[in-house]
Enzyme design. Structure first.
Site, PDB file in Angstrom:
ATOM      1  N   PHE A   1     -14.350   3.186   2.521  1.00  0.00           N
ATOM      2  CA  PHE A   1     -13.272   2.367   1.965  1.00  0.00           C
ATOM      3  C   PHE A   1     -12.646   3.126   0.804  1.00  0.00           C
ATOM      4  CE2 PHE A   1     -10.984  -0.976  -0.181  1.00  0.00           C
ATOM      5  CZ  PHE A   1     -10.383  -1.595   0.911  1.00  0.00           C
TER       6      PHE A   1
ATOM      7  N   ARG B   1      -4.741   0.516  -7.376  1.00  0.00           N
ATOM      8  CA  ARG B   1      -3.575   1.122  -6.714  1.00  0.00           C
ATOM      9  C   ARG B   1      -2.991   2.250  -7.548  1.00  0.00           C
ATOM     10  NH1 ARG B   1      -1.970  -2.122  -2.354  1.00  0.00           N
ATOM     11  NH2 ARG B   1      -2.247  -4.365  -2.615  1.00  0.00           N
TER      12      ARG B   1
ATOM     13  N   GLU C   1       3.290   3.932   6.390  1.00  0.00           N
ATOM     14  CA  GLU C   1       2.070   3.144   6.197  1.00  0.00           C
ATOM     15  C   GLU C   1       1.109   3.953   5.328  1.00  0.00           C
ATOM     16  OE1 GLU C   1       0.379   0.499   6.245  1.00  0.00           O
ATOM     17  OE2 GLU C   1      -0.662   0.143   8.144  1.00  0.00           O
ATOM     18  N   ASP C   2       0.331   3.262   4.494  1.00  0.00           N
ATOM     19  CA  ASP C   2      -0.633   3.988   3.670  1.00  0.00           C
ATOM     20  C   ASP C   2      -1.772   4.547   4.516  1.00  0.00           C
ATOM     21  OD1 ASP C   2      -1.620   1.434   4.214  1.00  0.00           O
ATOM     22  OD2 ASP C   2      -2.146   0.951   2.152  1.00  0.00           O
TER      23      ASP C   2
ATOM     24  N   ASP D   1      -6.138   2.032  10.151  1.00  0.00           N
ATOM     25  CA  ASP D   1      -7.561   1.808  10.411  1.00  0.00           C
ATOM     26  C   ASP D   1      -7.701   1.367  11.869  1.00  0.00           C
ATOM     27  OD1 ASP D   1     -10.227   1.167  10.388  1.00  0.00           O
ATOM     28  OD2 ASP D   1     -10.128  -0.225   8.716  1.00  0.00           O
TER      29      ASP D   1
ATOM     30  N   LYS E   1      -7.646   6.782   9.916  1.00  0.00           N
ATOM     31  CA  LYS E   1      -9.107   6.713  10.104  1.00  0.00           C
ATOM     32  C   LYS E   1      -9.515   6.995  11.546  1.00  0.00           C
ATOM     33  CE  LYS E   1     -10.710   3.968   6.220  1.00  0.00           C
ATOM     34  NZ  LYS E   1     -11.220   2.678   5.716  1.00  0.00           N
TER      35      LYS E   1
ATOM     36  N   GLY F   1       0.780  -1.253   0.000  1.00  0.00           N
ATOM     37  CA  GLY F   1       0.000   0.000   0.000  1.00  0.00           C
ATOM     38  C   GLY F   1       0.800   1.285   0.000  1.00  0.00           C
TER      39      GLY F   1
HETATM   40  P1  IMP Z   1      -5.427  -1.790  10.270  1.00  0.00           P
HETATM   41  O1  IMP Z   1      -4.517  -2.911  10.604  1.00  0.00           O
HETATM   42  O2  IMP Z   1      -6.866  -2.073  10.651  1.00  0.00           O
HETATM   43  O3  IMP Z   1      -4.955  -0.450  10.821  1.00  0.00           O
HETATM   44  O4  IMP Z   1      -5.483  -1.695   8.690  1.00  0.00           O
HETATM   45  C1  IMP Z   1      -4.463  -1.110   7.975  1.00  0.00           C
HETATM   46  C2  IMP Z   1      -4.301  -1.738   6.617  1.00  0.00           C
HETATM   47  O5  IMP Z   1      -5.552  -2.107   6.056  1.00  0.00           O
HETATM   48  C3  IMP Z   1      -3.704  -0.726   5.670  1.00  0.00           C
HETATM   49  O6  IMP Z   1      -2.310  -0.884   5.561  1.00  0.00           O
HETATM   50  C4  IMP Z   1      -4.393  -0.998   4.363  1.00  0.00           C
HETATM   51  O7  IMP Z   1      -3.654  -1.921   3.596  1.00  0.00           O
HETATM   52  C5  IMP Z   1      -5.706  -1.630   4.743  1.00  0.00           C
HETATM   53  N1  IMP Z   1      -6.813  -0.641   4.722  1.00  0.00           N
HETATM   54  C6  IMP Z   1      -7.440  -0.072   5.766  1.00  0.00           C
HETATM   55  N2  IMP Z   1      -8.393   0.778   5.370  1.00  0.00           N
HETATM   56  C7  IMP Z   1      -8.362   0.756   4.021  1.00  0.00           C
HETATM   57  C8  IMP Z   1      -9.112   1.445   3.004  1.00  0.00           C
HETATM   58  O8  IMP Z   1     -10.002   2.283   3.241  1.00  0.00           O
HETATM   59  N3  IMP Z   1      -8.778   1.158   1.705  1.00  0.00           N
HETATM   60  C9  IMP Z   1      -7.788   0.272   1.373  1.00  0.00           C
HETATM   61  N4  IMP Z   1      -7.065  -0.388   2.298  1.00  0.00           N
HETATM   62  C10 IMP Z   1      -7.355  -0.147   3.609  1.00  0.00           C
HETATM   63 MG    MG Z   2      -3.944  -3.167   1.609  1.00  0.00          MG
END
Ligand code: IMP
Ligand code: MG
Length: 179
Positions: free
Chosen positions: A157, A170, A104-105, A108, A136, A49
């Site tokens: 999303f 992407r 990190e992209d 969440d 987020k 990402g």
């Molecule tokens: P977390 O572990 O719940 O914080 O999720 C983080 C990862 O989930 C990110 O590195 C993304 O790859 C993916 N992710 C979370 N939200 C989105 C979104 O809105 N679009 C695309 N990928 C997401």
């Molecule tokens: Mg991803």
């Protein structure tokens, strides 16, 4: 939206334009530069990402640095976090005693970051900070909240600028929400 890159999928809206992203990435580059006045800096991008973000960001950081990547398992085809995070590729660079900027992209739940930081801390780096393009703000008790954040993300999303849905989108130069 009529964009030939979308394979007929409909985007709800463009959340961040390419210009907005570029402007903010320039500022982030300056913030990072100011936070690390001299010495070593290893920028570690979380694939896949962050690949576009890292490449744009490092070109805005006007100081010496090195770049490496790590790979963790992702959501797959789901649009919600499963909470499962697995290290698939380990950075080649020596991490002990290094100043690490983890890129990190999008944050969440923060599970991905927490897990990755746990693994990296075992290598005893001098410091670990996080730079996230999007946040987020769902992550509540992170030991390492992102020090550098590009944008507060809407609760949708998002795809584009590295972010995918089932490996698609992407390559969009903007960030948009999926219908
Ligand atoms: P977390 O572990 O719940 O914080 O999720 C983080 C990862 O989930 C990110 O590195 C993304 O790859 C993916 N992710 C979370 N939200 C989105 C979104 O809105 N679009 C695309 N990928 C997401
Ligand atoms: Mg991803």
């Amino acid at each position: 939206m009529n964009d030939p890159r979308l394979q007929g999928r409909v985007l709800k809206r463009v959340a961040l334009s390419a210009d907005q992203i570029a402007q903010r990435v320039r500022e982030l580059g300056e913030e990072v530069c100011a936070a690390y006045p001299e010495g070593d800096l290893l920028v570690l991008g979380l694939l896949k990402g962050s690949f576009i973000f890292v490449s744009d960001l490092v070109r805005q950081v006007r100081r010496p640095l090195q770049v490496d990547f790590l790979v963790v398992s992702s959501y797959g085809n789901e649009t919600v976090s499963s909470g499962h995070v697995r290290l698939v590729y380990d950075p080649q660079a020596e991490l002990t005693g290094r100043h690490i900027l983890l890129v990190e992209d999008i944050v969440d739940s923060g599970r991905t970051l927490s897990r990755v930081i746990e693994v990296l801390e075992e290598r005893q780096p001098a410091s670990i900070e996080v730079c996230a393009l999007l946040d987020k703000h769902h992550a509540t008790h992170l030991k390492h909240p992102a020090r550098f954040v590009g944008f507060d993300a809407p609760d949708e999303f998002l795809v584009g600028y590295g972010l995918d849905h089932a490996e698609n989108f992407r390559h969009l130069p903007y960030i948009a929400s999926l219908e």
